[in-house]
Structure formats: structure tokens, C-alpha cells
Design an enzyme around this catalytic site. Structure first.
Site, PDB file in Angstrom:
ATOM      1  N   GLU C 159      -7.822  74.843  17.031  1.00  0.00           N
ATOM      2  CA  GLU C 159      -9.116  74.934  16.354  1.00  0.00           C
ATOM      3  C   GLU C 159     -10.166  73.962  16.923  1.00  0.00           C
ATOM      4  O   GLU C 159     -10.761  73.157  16.194  1.00  0.00           O
ATOM      5  CB  GLU C 159      -8.945  74.738  14.842  1.00  0.00           C
ATOM      6  N   GLU C 276      -2.143  81.445  13.328  1.00  0.00           N
ATOM      7  CA  GLU C 276      -2.054  80.979  11.936  1.00  0.00           C
ATOM      8  C   GLU C 276      -2.723  82.013  11.062  1.00  0.00           C
ATOM      9  O   GLU C 276      -3.805  82.497  11.408  1.00  0.00           O
ATOM     10  CB  GLU C 276      -2.809  79.658  11.700  1.00  0.00           C
TER      11      GLU C 276
END
Lengths: 507, 507, 507, 507
Positions: C159, C276
Site C-alpha cells: 500500500e 488483501e
């Protein structure tokens, strides 16, 4: 004199030594002690197949005649068969099926063999026998799949040349049984493997006649089988026997006979399975428990794969009841393990073989040298085992120049069993031969059963290690050489700065 | 000269050596490797209690301040505490609680110790600290029962005499912490056991002052505690240190000091727990991994129970992170076991102690002789360990005349570790010191880590065995003598009839 | 209205749902509770890969700078890496490597994320970072073999579009890191798989730019990755949050975006891994523990494989510390399992998926129908999950006409979780929400966590079973239909002769 | 109408129901399936003793006559005895020794019983029998210790009143055997417990005569024993039988008879052990496998301890061979478990009893209410079981007002078996009755065998819970009430803020 081991391999090490192992009768496989023994054997040795008597005997409960609506019928019951085969496959071992003995409800006579009463008479109905064979194989194929069952050799009966195992040792009756059975097997699936005649030593003449018979009648035969034992007649004492032994070469000669006999005939080239072998054929001869036995069989394991396709040690553990319940933890049983998993010296011979490499580098009268894919070299060496009863030789030397490649040094791990080490029987004798050892004594025996281990760093010169093995009485030793390709010792390290190592670094 | 071991016992062997063992910080106990190591240790050694740092540090997550309705509150969380203590009790070991270090949410300062940042400052609020102590003990009592928790000693802080462990090594501040804590403990239950001051070596003067303080202020104190180490200053290399050692007697002297110091004072007779001891206090000193270390500590284990109530080896395994993640399988860690359960020589010293009998028959400079309830006699003997760095002695002799009672013979099982056997560190060095060994290398190291075993039948004359033990370099040996009271050999048996045993029966 | 399920398959069921699963940080995998949870998950679900943060963070201890001979050096230490990866492979799961976060000894700044302080700054030296990547992969290849490691996708960072995870969310700095890393990976072996950019939701624009970047600079990229979450902003209470959720379709839309974005561009056709996903991105949102959650995610699992190559549930168990030590057994953690292996409803959703067949027969808004190779048909059906907070629907009907082939009857085994059954959280609430349950309470919760099971024989007409499933509130149900091909009931059997079955045979 | 359960206890719940359990013949205990079954039973039920036939029969191999030096001798062999008893003690269960049947080498005749040929004739030599008894007990005392063996009751023979079990059912011959045996037992140790006459139902007159005999001859007798069965004559079908049953009260009446018969006589007050009981005495009556059976026996287990000292269910598992190898996984065997550990409904009846409290609060025709030391209340309730063959009753109501003390609420966990749930036999029937189920089918049967579980929070008013249990057909249910003494729900928590729970909090 030092043997110079060539750097170039001499071919792959045959897996004949581990292809199959013998077992007590089928339903003994339901026991916990049996399964724990097999689990241990599989972890440290890893046999491929397992063969024993009694698949069709009453104890396994397969053939079940009953009356209904006024007529006789037969139900085929696989309650125990499935429990046993499930356990085998879970433990990573496959059946080598032996079809026998005769269920009492199908037998033509009363004659039995063993304490557990295996019926050894021909079937009262060959049609019902064939149906029993077909039903059993169809069930196994249904449960385990065709691909699986096609890998299980199927042998017809056991030692039909002996009156104890086949009524009157009637050869024609065996041929008939074989013919009916082989066809029944192939009716289930043509890819299933069937063979025989599973003869004992001393009946070599049966094999050519069997080959001629199957050829003449066009009976399927995918492999031939025989047994090998090297003991003389039994002198009995209560709960035991003593026997003379022939030299170990006699076993190799028995292994080699079928290929020679079949050569040029109709079954030439058929796989040859020695479906049982041992020194003594008696389950109460103490020789099975000794260090002598491991040294005696070492050349047989090292060399047997050169002359036949498999030779199955009879048997992997002492859970065995042919002459009744064993009367003592050590009782001369066939097993590699006693009850409760005490390892005998011959167990370690097998465990050492399982640590050999895939490629043979050298063979000798007292050694076998192999190399692994990763460059490690494993050496099996053994002391002489004198069958004439002389004092055991101590100090036998095996000196080898072993190629290990361009390493700075080699790590040697040596594991040995001998009269002194890895010899639980000797410890048991010193303990006063407790028939049923207490928990503490079992612990002691298991500790005493472990091989002696030692290790050392050896110098490598010109890619070779000079290996000098001095062997104790009846010692079988595994010397594993790992070339040290990377030394991770950091540049600042100095072992002399450690307390206790002294001025001279012992490494 | 032969030492004649008396037949009459000299008292029971103290369990001080196994009463407690040290461990890395509390939350490391959540790890699988840790728990597998502890399971092995408990199976073969069997400590009674386990003590380590960090129960109240942030990693265990107990003290959890939060805001609600505009005000600060504290929640006490036992997620990890329960997991760890459940595991301890399942493994048959009980906590020896150490209250510390300071949760960051309660700390008065920022100073920390270790790679894992244990805060070593006094509480910002003694009331909140007392509540933390009470809440923790109430929870433990609620979960495990009062009878159980009353058996767990509770120690206040760790080495407050060192600036690294207690801000400014402020003695008055420690006394205050002790007082508040001891009262908090007793508020939960008067039967809970509280003690201190858990001082390191070199601060002997703290103990009498502590005794005076608790007496003067009427503060509860159920035991006193200190630590013992025998190493000199550290000379650093990357990822390691070297240190000199004092002779082993220095450890026994440190164990003995508190009883002498307390004698005649207000805490006279209080149990003395040495809650940490080892040779070096560094987790990166290779001496911990060596055969020397076992020989060095043998007299300490054999004799320590004479002078104190417990002495806890620091620590049972190498799962430990005070100076970071260990960089290699052998790295000089405190553990009896490395990561992945490779046994160090000192492990075996403990395992041998666990096989000693309940009754002491004799003590000597190089041996301890004990008898079990069933008549077996166990002898621990050890070679000299020279801290001045000379070459190790080989061939040290221990000769004993051992009473075994009216048996015909005795079975001797001897287990040894030395520079040559049971020394995985040496094997690892020969393998090129692989930092993170492959599966095969771990197997090799585990095999190399096993003690050498041998066995023999010894004659018994006048109820005695003449035992001659010749010891290798840094050898520690356990000689177990089992009188053979019943010889079950049947009358017809003759070993000479066995092949391979020769004319002369070797038994 | 009844849905008629076609007899002909509609293609294979994608394994995208089980290709990967998320985990807490790398070194948590050393814990026993973690490994026991993973063992359970692997036994009943069987994920292929596992991905989490922290492989290169300080807790794993890989990057170890030190001084020697006056200069800075770096040692690469794999003590914990090997323990974890060994355990993964033993448990039948492979790493999906995430390279991150920054070791503190290599970091260019101080910024960290999470309670455990993962450093999120770029490397101080890209060369040293590249060497770290190469050394790590070389070690893994050396230990596990090239064939094995080539199956492990390697993702660069996590991220980077969020300031919390990558300093300043600096896209150019990420591209540079990716470029250096991808080349380092390929220097070890060109067959290793590398990808990125592992972006969170809300940064869709990063992906096309990433594709352009790697194309423009000719940087290797074997797959692209992103994350997916469907929750709104967090409203905090102590130790918890509440959030709104978007409908489940929002997750499927996030899964589908990359393929659309990449179409026609330089990375068109590259595998898309959603590395995820979950409803809420918070580890303290109680929704994760509920029956609602399983019903909510059922259509996502059933359909996600149609639009991407994998979607990894974040995370398989509650052993997780991003916001500290969990304060209670149920605390809204991501896990399919709580600490100590209590199964949440979503666990069962996965376990049900693992029992589906290989071939899809039908898909619907509330069901998925599959067939196994042996003819069994498995149906997954689910009740509506209303994200607007209305009362849950009870009595939702799923009616299907299911082809099972020419059997006489079919055996239906139905397993369900719902508000009432297989809902340990509800039982825990009724027990008074014990934060740290006693052993007995854990037993109760484990019993309450099991799905409701029922079974019945259903008639088969024209090769079909008419299946009527009535679903409770938030029920997810697995209906397994086994055609009964052989009825072994013997001809003489009559259940009416059994006591207790009554006149009417209930079968 | 609601039954008001008193708050004050009515005495302790007798452990007679778990004091002993029956087993197939001695050597079957060597099997893995047997030991796995026993391990499961011990984990969830926990019997104290185990009793079966065949300790002295040939299969156990104890009595071993041989010739030496021209004369007959006897060796006593404990190879299997020790394996079995070691396993029992490891599993936490103790032998209830039954001395029988006759070893063939000691028998006076040829008559045998069962498929496995237990010889039922008197000893050819009472002296040799007495020596066999003494040798066996001396061995057991030597191995396990006198304190241990003194807790094992020793019963002389089995059902001597039946011609099948004792040649001619010769009462005088039995009395003589008993006398010789009882004296032999006491010669080993006066504290060993001996008893008889182990009679079957229908021979009540034997007991007073036995009492008179031992009194008249001053023969030791520490307890009396009998058997109880409630079935009528067998109507055979192949591999099975059907029988009528008497109402369950008939069993309680049989349990009660000995105390009445002995009252006032020489053996008044002697412990009464019902060493076998079941409904049918046939190992092939399908009633044993049914839900009916659990409901039928529920009042027997609940009440039997009021009238005798123990009653041993015959038998704990289906590993049993009296009429041969079982032909199918369900075959009407006695076992609580089938082969391979599938739980029958009656298993759960026992497992429910094992979860009852120590203190009886109430007894009724359809319920038993108990309280645990920690305040939990466990209720066992059961539906009627109609032996006349009518349709099973559904909807039977048990309504109780249960005291739970001053809690805010109570957590109810209910576990049930009935025709529908926890009934593996019904699932097996629906599967087409596979005789030897595949691995998948075994999994299905094990899932189907688990009880239905449900849970709820119930309000507490005036310290009481109003419990309404509606029972399905042949349901046996365990209702466990845990008073919720501490509600840990934090003050800020509001379940209505969770998605999916709706406006109305369902709790």
C-alpha cells in the site's frame, strides 16, 4: 592396502532390498504394536510392499457362507481387509498380496498349518474360490482405484512344494489352483499382476515345470517367486532352536537361481521376486536377535539386487504367532523389531541401507560405496561373520580412498552396530533376560539398541578422503561423508579463545 | 585409590537444582519452538518452576490505559498471560512470577533495557502499580485456584542494584516498590509468597539492608533471592564475546552467601532462591555450548542444594532475544537447547541429574553417588574443567566400591558427554558452522548430540561392585547400576550354542 | 419458482478464493497458537499461499549491520525466516512473499506503522536494499530449491499509496523501489515472479501509471496486485470500532477493476492478485466475528474467481498485533479463527467452499452448484445480508432441481451456520463475554462453533433431486448430495422389525 | 405442569454407571482400533474399570506347558497380558479381572464357546489351576504394585449357570473352582478382592446358595456379581437377529435383586457388581445401534446406582468376535462405538452422564437434575421408549424450575441425540448401508454422529430458570445451565450498533 573408489558411478543402487518385506499373518496387522512397529520401520527404512499369509484365512473373515431362503450363499466381508489396507497405505506401504490360505467354509479337507490353523487344502469348489478371488480384487479396486491396485503383485498361495503348506505338496493341484486363480485375477482387470509359485528352498525343479505349465496352457504369469533360507536342521530346546547356517553366499545363490532357470524359456525376463528370505526359517532361533546376524546379512543386502528383482526380509517385526504367543521379549523371532519396538542389529543394517546414495561407486567383499545426488558419499562396511562358530574377528580394517569433490574438508558421521553397540539383546542378557520387561527396562533396552555414533572432520586432498574404518566384532558401520563446501566460520573467529579447548585446537 | 561408598544413606538429594529454571521474556513463551523445547526439557529433566522477565512489559499486553467518558481508565488484559500459563501448567511446570518490567503506560521515564525495550523506571503512580499487581494476581487466582497460585513464588523486580535494570539503581526507590508490591500481593491473599530483592552478584551489601528494611517497616517477605554468575568482563567480537571464568566454587560461594548474611537477623531461615545462575551472564558467549561447560557446572549441580533452596539455570532454551534475534543456531546462548531442540552438553548434565536417586550415598570432588527406592544406584562423575585455559585432561579416573546388595551381578548402563560424544557444537564446527542448518544437518546435529551409551554386566562380590570409570576430556558420565535380582535364563540355555558368540561366552 | 440446474457443466470452479490468505506479521508465525490455527485451516480449507507484512522488519532479524576491522558490514540472518518457512511448507502452504518493511538499520527515516513499529521509509541505500533482496532470495532458493521458490509470487512493499505505509505516499519513490527490487529479484533467477504495486482501495489511478512505468523502463513485472475493502469510516469506542459497509458487490467491483484497467495496455493479461480483502479494514470491528459476515461474503467467494486470479482473505486467524495485544477472545479481529482456534462463521464459509466440486453447474444470486468427479453435487446457498441495518431475513428459500444421475435415491448432508448455529460469538455474548475464557468456556465455545448438521434420503426422479432449502437469518448452508448407486440392504432386511422405528418406516 | 427442583441436594450421584465397562476378549485389546476406541471413550466418558473374557484362554498365551528333562512343566507367559494392562493403565482405566476361560493345556474336556473357542471345562488339575492364578497375580503385583492391584476386583469365571459357559452348568464344580481360586488369590495377598458367581439372568437361585457355600466353607468373598439383560428369544436372519425387549425397569429390577437376596445372610452388605448388562445379549441385534436404545437405557443409567454398586455396559466398542468377524460397520454389535470410532446414540447417553454434576437435585421418570461444585446445573432428560413397537413419541415435554442462584441470566447449552440427530445409523441407512464405508463415508458418518447443539441465554428470576424441554422421537438431551455471574460487557457497548443484528437485539 587401500581400495581406490572410482569417481565415476557404476550404476544405480537397486531397490530390490526394500521392494518388499514380510509380515506375520494378515489380521495381526490390526494390532497397535504391529502398526507402531511398521510406522517406525517406514520412517527409518521405507519398504515399498508388504507380504504375509492369511488374507483369505478365517481370521480375516472374508469368506462367509450362510443360508437364506433355503440355499447356501456366500457373503464377502472386508471389515478387516479394509482396516489393514487402509493402515498400510497410510503408512506408505503397499500390499504384495498372497492369496491364501483356504477359508474353512471352502476347504476340501481339515489339514491346517501353524498355531493359528491356516487350512492348506484345495478348495472344495474351484468356482467358488475364483469368485472369492474376483470379489476380493473387485472390492480392492473399487476402494483403492485401479491405478493403485495394478501396482500390487498378487501371488498364488505359499510354498505349495511343502506338505505342511499344501496338502500332499500336490504339484498338479497347485497348477490347477494357479490356473483358476490367474484367470480370475485377469477377469477383474488385465493389468493386475499375478504370479507364483512361491516355492521354498529345495524345490528348484518346480520352477521350470511351472514355466512350462503356464506356457503350455497359456496361463497369465507376470512374475515368478521363490523363497530363500540358509539354515540347517533345528535342534530343539524348550521355546527355542539352534541351527547351523550356510555362508551368506548361499542366499545370494538362491536369489540368483530363478533367472538362470528361466533363461531361454517361456518366462525368460519375468521379474523374479524372492518373497521371503532369512537365515533361519524358524521364528524361535536366537540368531535373529544378534549382532552376528546383521554382519552375516550385510553382503546379502548389498549385493542381492544384482541377481533378482526383490528379496523380502521375513519379517519386519516380532508380532508373529506361527508357533504361538512369544514367551519372551527376545525369543529368536524373525522381526527387525521386537514387540514394543526394540531395534535389533539387523534393523540397523536396513536403516543404514536406507541412508545409502542412489549411485554405486564401488562394491567389495566388505563394503559398498554410494553417492547421493548432492555429493555426499555413504559407505556401508561390515566385519566377517563366521558360520563355523569361531571367535568373532575384531579389528577388521576397511581402507578406502573416497572421492568427495573439491571441498576443503569432509564431515564424517559414523554409525555402528556390533557385539558392543546397538545390541539390545546383549543388554537384555546382562539384565538377566527379563521375559516381560518393565517400563524402565524397556527404556534401557531402547537406549542400548541405538547405534554408536561418532563424528570427525577429515582432510580432503585432491578431492579425496582417506577413510580408515576399523571394525569391532560383527560390526556393521555406516560412514557418511559430507563435503564441507561452505565454511561459514567468520574471519574474526578463533576457537583458541574458547575456554576448555586448550592451546591446540582439537578440530 | 578406591573410594568406598557407604551402604547407609547420607540424607536425601536436594531438589534445589530442579526447583526453578530461567527463560527468555514472557511473551516468547507463546512460540512453538519455545514450547517444544520446554516439553522436551520437562519430559527428560522436569523442572518445578520457571522464571523470566517481562510479565508486565508491553509485549504481554496486560496494562491497557484508555479513555472513556472523558477520563483515563485502565483495562487489565490477560490474553497472553493465560495462553502462557495454561501452556506451562499443561507442560507440568509452574510459574515463579517476577513482577516487572514497567508498562510504558505506567512508567515514569523512558529508560529501557534489552533489544525488546523493557522499561526500567519506577511507576508514575504506585497506586496504579499496586492495582496492576492485585488485578493480575486476582485473575490468576480466579483462573487457576488459590491452592495452585499459593505455590508460585512472587519476586519483585529484577536486579535493582544495576542501573541497566532499575533507573539509577536507586535502592530507596526499590524498597518503596517492594513495600507497595508486597502489600498488594498480601491483599489478594495472605498465603501468597512474596520476596526479593533479586540482586545480581557484586551487591551483597543490599541483602542485609533489605532484611533490615522489611523488618523495620513490617513488610511481608517470604523468601530472599539473588543471582550468581562467574564470568569476567566481556571482550567483544561481532555477534559474540569471550570472557574469563572463576572456578566453579565461586558459584557455590555466591549461592551460600545469603544464608550466612541473614543468619541471626530478622530474615534468618527464610528460603534462599538463586533465581538466576550461569557461568557467563552474556547470551553470546560460546562457552555455553561446550562440553567444558557441562564439566564445569557438574559440581555446582551436585552440591548447590546443600547451601541454598534453589538455583535456577539461566535459561532452559535459546529462544531468547535480549540482544536481538540470534544470528546462528549455535551462538553462545544460555539455553540447554538450541533453537529446534538440539541438546547441548549441559542439557545432559541436567538430564543425568534427573536420573539420580533420592538418597545420597556419597559425595566427592568428582562424583556423587545416589540410590533409588528400588535399590538401583546412580553415579554422576565428572572430569576436571580448568578455567585457566590449559589442555583438557583425558583419562581422569574415578574408582568406587559401590554397595548394590545381594545380587548375582549388576547391569551397568553408562551415558557420557564429553569433547567427543554428546557434543553437537563440535559436530556443527566440523560441518562448517552452518548458521541456519538444513533439515538434514539438523538431523545430523541431533544424532551427534546424543550421549555415548555403553553397558556391561559387572560382578557383585560381598554386595559390592568395583566401579572403574575412566573419563575423557570434559566428560560427564552417568553410571547406572541395576542389581540383577532375578536371572530368568532357563536352565537349558547355553549361549555357546549361538552362532557368532564364539567358544568364549563374552557375557 | 424452482431453478433447474443444468446437467452439463459450466466450466471449472476457479481456485482464486483459496489461492492466497493473509496473515499477521512474519514473526507471529513463530507462535504455537498461530501454527495450530494454520494447521486447522489447512486441514479443512487448504489455502495455497500465505502473505503478510514484516519479512524484512526488525522482528524477523534478517538485516544485521555490524562493525568489523573498522568498517560497517551487513550480515543476513535467516534464523526466524527458516523456522517460519519450514513450518509453512510442513503445513502445506507456500509463501506469497511481500518485501517490506524497512529494517531500521537501512531506513532513511524514523516513521513507523503499527504497534510493532514497521519502518515505512525508503532505504538509505538502494544498493544495500538490493543486496538484502538478493541475499534473501538466494538463501531461500538454496534452502528450498529453485523449482519451489519459482512458485512463490514476490510483491514489492504494501500500500505505497497510503502515507501510513510509505513515507509521503511518494509514487516516484515507490517506482524507484520497485525497479531496483524487480531487477534484484531477476538477478537471482529470471524465473522468479515479481509484481506490485499492492495498492489499497481508493488509488485506482496508480495502476495504469505503474503499468506505464514498468513498460517505459522495461522493468520486470509478472503480476499486478491491489487490495479491496468495503467499509466506511471508523467510529471508535474503546477497544473497538463501528463502520458502515458497502454492499458485497463493491468488493467484486474492486476485484474486477485491474483487468479492465490493464486491458489493451502493456500489462494486459498479467495475473491480477487481490492480495488483501475483507469487509472492514479494521482489526477491531466486531462485524468480522458475526454470522452476518459469512452471509455477506458468500457471494464474493462464490463469484470472485470470475474477475481476478486470486483474492486473499485478510487474515486467517486473530494472532495479529497491528493495534496491540487483543484485549478479548472476540474483539473484531480479522481472523477466520480466534485465538485458541474457535471457528467464526466466515471460517465455515471457507470450509464449505473447500468441499465444493471442481465443476460449476449453476450460479445464482443466492447459490452456487458444483459437481465432483465422482458424481456428488455440492450446493452452497446463502441468505441475504442487508448492509443498511434492517432486521435479518429469516425463511429465505432456495429451490433447485439438481441432476444427480441414475441413482435410486440421494443422501443429503446439510451443514449450516447462521445467527443460531455455528455462531460462537453469539454463545460468547450469552456467556457474558468473558475476555479470557476458562478451559471449560473454550470447550463450550468450540462446541457452539460447529455448524448444524442434518441429513436425509431424498428421492431421485428422472435423475434429479428437488432440493428445497429454507434458510435462517444470515444462514450459509452447504448441501451435499451423494447419489446412492448401490443399496447394500440385504433382501431379507425389514426395518419394521426393529424396535422403536414404529409401523411407518421413517426411512 | 412444571417440576420444581429443590435447591438443596439429595445426595451425591453414584458412580456405579461408570465404575466398569465390558469389552471383547482379552487379546482384542492388542488392536489399534480397540485402543483408539478406548482412548476416545476414556476422554469423553471415563470408565474406572474394564472387564472381559479370555485372560487365561489360549489367545492370551499365559499357560504354556512344555517338556524338559523328560518331564512336563508349565511356563507362565505375560507377553500379551502386560501389553494389554500397560495400555489400560496408560488410558486411565483399570482391569476388573475375570479368571477364565480354561487354557487348552489345562482343560479336562474339549467343549468350547464362541467363534474363538474359549474352553469351558473344569481344570484337569486344580493344583495347576491354582498355580496359574497365583503366578498371574504375583506377576501383576510385581509389575504394577500391590496398592494398584488391590483396587482390581477379581471375578471367578463367567456365567457358570449356563451350559455354554461351564460344562454341564455344574454348580458343585463351580463352587469347587471358586473355592480353590479364592484361596489362591488370597495366598498372593490377603488384600486382593475376589468374588463371584457372575451368573446370567434367570439363575437367581444360585446366589443364596453361593452365599451359603462360602459361609459354610469359610471361603473368601469380597463382592458378588451377576449379569442383567432384558431381551427375549432371538429370531434369526442372516448376520442378525430380532428380539423383543422387556421394559427398562426389568433391568433395574435385575440390578436390585442381589442386595435383596443377600440381606440378612452371610454376605449381607457385600458390594454388588452387575458385571454385564445390556438390552439384548446378542452381538448382532440392530437395536444396539439405534436412537431408541439410548432413550431406553437413559432411566437405567440415571437410576441404577441406587440399587447396586456398579453395572457394566456390555461393551464399550464393536471390536468383538464372539460370533465371528463383524460383516458390516453397523451390525447390531454391543459397542458404544462401531469399528473406526463412529459414536452410537448410546455413546452419547454415557458422554452426557459424564457431564453431570456430583450432587443430585432431582430425579424423575424422564429426567435427572444435578449440580456441579461451581454452581452449574446439568439436566438429563429423555423421551419415552416404547418396547411394544408403537410409533415413537415426538413432542414429549419436560418442564422444570431449576435453581441456579443469584445470577443475572443463565447460559443454556443443549446437546441432543434422537432419531434425527446424533444418529449415525440413520445416516448409514440413507447412504445405502455400505458394509465397509470408504474414507469419505466414514467422515460423513462421524459428522452425522455428533449431537445437535443449541444455546441460549435464559432469564433468571428469584434465582431460578424456567426450563422447557420439548423432546423429539427417542431424544436424550443434556441441558447444561451456567449461571452468568459476571457480565464483562463494557458500559459503552451496544450490540445494536453491529450490522446484521437489526433493531431488535436478538440476545
Amino acid at each position: 592396502m587401500r581400495t581406490v573408489v572410482p569417481d565415476r558411478g557404476q550404476g544405480r543402487l537397486s531397490e530390490a532390498w526394500r521392494y518388499c518385506v514380510g509380515t506375520g499373518r494378515f489380521d495381526l496387522a490390526l494390532r497397535r504394536d504391529y502398526q507402531e512397529s511398521l510406522a517406525l520401520v517406514q520412517r527409518e527404512i521405507g519398504f515399498r510392499h508388504i507380504r504375509g499369509h492369511g488374507l483369505l484365512s478365517d481370521g480375516a473373515g472374508v469368506h462367509r457362507p450362510y443360508e437364506h431362503a433355503g440355499e447356501r450363499r456366500v457373503r464377502h466381508v472386508f471389515t478387516y481387509v479394509d482396516q489393514v489396507v487402509d493402515a498400510y497405505l497410510d503408512l506408505g506401504i503397499r500390499p504384495f498380496l498372497e492369496l491364501g490360505f483356504m477359508p474353512s467354509g471352502l476347504a476340501s479337507g481339515e489339514q491346517t498349518v501353524f498355531w493359528w490353523h491356516g487350512n492348506v487344502t484345495p478348495p472344495a469348489s474351484h468356482a467358488e474360490w475364483a469368485e472369492l478371488v474376483r470379489a476380493t480384487l473387485r472390492h480392492l479396486v473399487g476402494r483403492y482405484g485401479l491405478d493403485e491396485v495394478r501396482t500390487w503383485p498378487i501371488e498364488v498361495w505359499n510354498e505349495p512344494n511343502l506338505k505342511e503348506f499344501w496338502q500332499d505338496a500336490d504339484e498338479a493341484a497347485y497348477h490347477r489352483l494357479y490356473e483358476v486363480t490367474a484367470h480370475a485375477v485377469k477377469e477383474v482387470d488385465a493389468g493386475l499382476l499375478v504370479g507364483g509359485p512361491a516355492i521354498s528352498p529345495g524345490a528348484d525343479e518346480w520352477l521350470p515345470r511351472f514355466a512350462d505349465f503356464v506356457a503350455a496352457r497359456d496361463v497369465p504369469c507376470d512374475f515368478v517367486s521363490r523363497h530363500a533360507y540358509s539354515s540347517g536342521p533345528a535342534q530343539h530346546v524348550p521355546f527355542g532352536v539352534h541351527q547351523t547356517l550356510m555362508p551368506a553366499e548361499a542366499l545370494l545363490e538362491q536369489f540368483a537361481t530363478p533367472r538362470r532357470q528361466l533363461a531361454g524359456g517361456p518366462l525368460a525376463g519375468a521379474p523374479v521376486h524372492v518373497t521371503e528370505f532369512n537365515s533361519s526359517y524358524r521364528p524361535d532361533n536366537p540368531v535373529h536377535d544378534t549382532a552376528f546376524h546383521a554382519a552375516y546379512l550385510a553382503p546379502v543386502l548389498a549385493g542381492g539386487g544384482e541377481v533378482c528383482d526383490s528379496f523380502a526380509y521375513w519379517t519386519f517385526c516380532d508380532v508373529f504367532e506361527e508357533i504361538g504367543v512369544p514367551a519372551s521379549i527376545f525369543h529368536g523371532g524373525f522381526g527387525l523389531l521386537t514387540h514394543r519396538q526394540i531395534k535389533k542389529p539387523t534393523y540397523h543394517l536396513y536403516a543404514f541401507m536406507a541412508r545409502m546414495g542412489e549411485e554405486v561407486l564401488a562394491r567389495g567383499a566388505d563394503h559398498l560405496v554410494t553417492r547421493h545426488g548432492d555429493g555426499r558419499v555413504s559407505v556401508l562396511a561390515w566385519a566377517p561373520a563366521d558360520v563355523t562358530g569361531g571367535d568373532p574377528v575384531t579389528g577388521h580394517q576397511v581402507r578406502l580412498s573416497v572421492p568427495v569433490g573439491p571441498a576443503g574438508s569432509a564431515f564424517l558421521l559414523r554409525s555402528s552396530v556390533s557385539e558392543e553397540h546397538g545390541n539390545a539383546w546383549a543388554a537384555w542378557r546382562e539384565l538377566g533376560r527379563p521375559a516381560s520387561p518393565a517400563a524402565r527396562e524397556l527404556d534401557v533396552l531402547r537406549e542400548a539398541a541405538e547405534p554408536a555414533r561418532s563424528h570427525r572432520a577429515l582432510p580432503v586432498r585432491d578431492g579425496r578422503v582417506e577413510l580408515d574404518l576399523r571394525l569391532g566384532a560383527h560390526e556393521v558401520t555406516l560412514a557418511e561423508l559430507t563435503p564441507v563446501l561452505v565454511d561459514e566460520t567468520p574471519p574474526w573467529w578463533d576457537d583458541r579463545r574458547l575456554l576448555g579447548l586448550g592451546e591446540e585446537n582439537p578440530a
